[in-house]
Scaffold this motif. Sequence first.
Motif, PDB file in Angstrom:
ATOM      1  N   VAL A   1      36.419 -35.719   7.803  1.00 49.70           N
ATOM      2  CA  VAL A   1      37.872 -35.639   7.892  1.00 49.70           C
ATOM      3  C   VAL A   1      38.397 -37.067   7.931  1.00 49.70           C
ATOM      4  O   VAL A   1      37.897 -37.901   8.688  1.00 49.70           O
ATOM      5  CB  VAL A   1      38.296 -34.862   9.154  1.00 49.70           C
ATOM      6  CG1 VAL A   1      39.805 -34.895   9.317  1.00 49.70           C
ATOM      7  CG2 VAL A   1      37.785 -33.436   9.092  1.00 49.70           C
TER       8      VAL A   1
ATOM      9  N   THR B   1      40.224 -40.291   8.794  1.00 50.43           N
ATOM     10  CA  THR B   1      40.913 -40.850   9.943  1.00 50.43           C
ATOM     11  C   THR B   1      42.033 -41.707   9.393  1.00 50.43           C
ATOM     12  O   THR B   1      41.795 -42.623   8.612  1.00 50.43           O
ATOM     13  CB  THR B   1      39.959 -41.695  10.800  1.00 50.43           C
ATOM     14  OG1 THR B   1      38.898 -40.852  11.234  1.00 50.43           O
ATOM     15  CG2 THR B   1      40.671 -42.263  11.996  1.00 50.43           C
TER      16      THR B   1
ATOM     17  N   ASP C   1      47.183 -30.543  11.728  1.00 52.62           N
ATOM     18  CA  ASP C   1      46.693 -29.271  11.206  1.00 52.62           C
ATOM     19  C   ASP C   1      47.165 -28.167  12.146  1.00 52.62           C
ATOM     20  O   ASP C   1      46.413 -27.675  12.981  1.00 52.62           O
ATOM     21  CB  ASP C   1      45.170 -29.314  11.114  1.00 52.62           C
ATOM     22  CG  ASP C   1      44.595 -28.066  10.476  1.00 52.62           C
ATOM     23  OD1 ASP C   1      45.331 -27.388   9.739  1.00 52.62           O
ATOM     24  OD2 ASP C   1      43.414 -27.770  10.727  1.00 52.62           O
TER      25      ASP C   1
ATOM     26  N   THR D   1      45.057 -36.175  18.012  1.00 51.37           N
ATOM     27  CA  THR D   1      44.233 -34.991  17.819  1.00 51.37           C
ATOM     28  C   THR D   1      42.772 -35.421  17.714  1.00 51.37           C
ATOM     29  O   THR D   1      42.467 -36.612  17.759  1.00 51.37           O
ATOM     30  CB  THR D   1      44.634 -34.241  16.526  1.00 51.37           C
ATOM     31  OG1 THR D   1      44.195 -35.003  15.394  1.00 51.37           O
ATOM     32  CG2 THR D   1      46.142 -34.014  16.440  1.00 51.37           C
TER      33      THR D   1
ATOM     34  N   HIS E   1      41.206 -35.548  15.155  1.00 51.18           N
ATOM     35  CA  HIS E   1      41.121 -36.274  13.883  1.00 51.18           C
ATOM     36  C   HIS E   1      41.941 -37.564  13.906  1.00 51.18           C
ATOM     37  O   HIS E   1      42.191 -38.143  12.855  1.00 51.18           O
ATOM     38  CB  HIS E   1      41.578 -35.389  12.732  1.00 51.18           C
ATOM     39  CG  HIS E   1      40.823 -34.112  12.624  1.00 51.18           C
ATOM     40  ND1 HIS E   1      39.470 -34.057  12.367  1.00 51.18           N
ATOM     41  CD2 HIS E   1      41.211 -32.833  12.780  1.00 51.18           C
ATOM     42  CE1 HIS E   1      39.070 -32.807  12.362  1.00 51.18           C
ATOM     43  NE2 HIS E   1      40.104 -32.041  12.606  1.00 51.18           N
TER      44      HIS E   1
ATOM     45  N   ARG F   1      48.366 -37.808  14.420  1.00 46.90           N
ATOM     46  CA  ARG F   1      48.967 -37.020  13.338  1.00 46.90           C
ATOM     47  C   ARG F   1      50.447 -36.761  13.655  1.00 46.90           C
ATOM     48  O   ARG F   1      50.853 -36.725  14.811  1.00 46.90           O
ATOM     49  CB  ARG F   1      48.266 -35.669  13.165  1.00 46.90           C
ATOM     50  CG  ARG F   1      46.824 -35.748  12.679  1.00 46.90           C
ATOM     51  CD  ARG F   1      46.765 -36.264  11.248  1.00 46.90           C
ATOM     52  NE  ARG F   1      45.489 -36.042  10.613  1.00 46.90           N
ATOM     53  CZ  ARG F   1      44.505 -36.922  10.576  1.00 46.90           C
ATOM     54  NH1 ARG F   1      44.624 -38.076  11.181  1.00 46.90           N
ATOM     55  NH2 ARG F   1      43.383 -36.650   9.942  1.00 46.90           N
TER      56      ARG F   1
END
Length: 154
Positions: free
Chosen positions: A11, A13, A43, A123, A125, A128
């Motif tokens: 995923v 970054t 997401d 998050t 990830h 976001r």
Amino acid sequence: MPRHAPPPAAVATLGDSPDEVEAQFYEALQRADIERLMAVWADDDDIVCVHPGGGSFIGPAAIRASFEGVFGNGGGIPVVPEQVHRLQHLGSAVHHLVERISVTAQQGTQTAWVVATNVYAKTVHGWRLLAHHASPGTPHERPAPAGDAPTTLH
């Protein structure tokens, strides 16, 4: 010789800070890069985007469709974020800013001002975007920086 499956795609970054994600958001707007634009969003089915002059879009599909429509009307948006006021606490951040949009028309270059708020969350990830809310600013003059106004109302 056995074939090995390729490693799963990682995923992406986007950045270590809300500022980095915000820079990528505005770069994607300028370049009409819908994939990069959508990559900055969390997401989550409850993400929200409000465009200047109306139009509230909730969820990734609605937000994507709204920006595809915007980009379909002439490509990227010549927007520059200015006067960013940052609030950050633990895993969330709120940026309140002024967007300068310059458009060349028959009368020459015209500048529009948009007042925007971007909300970010950290998050698994990375940082976001959760919400982008943009409202029309003063049409004929640049809004005064927040520091020029009194901070206490009587």
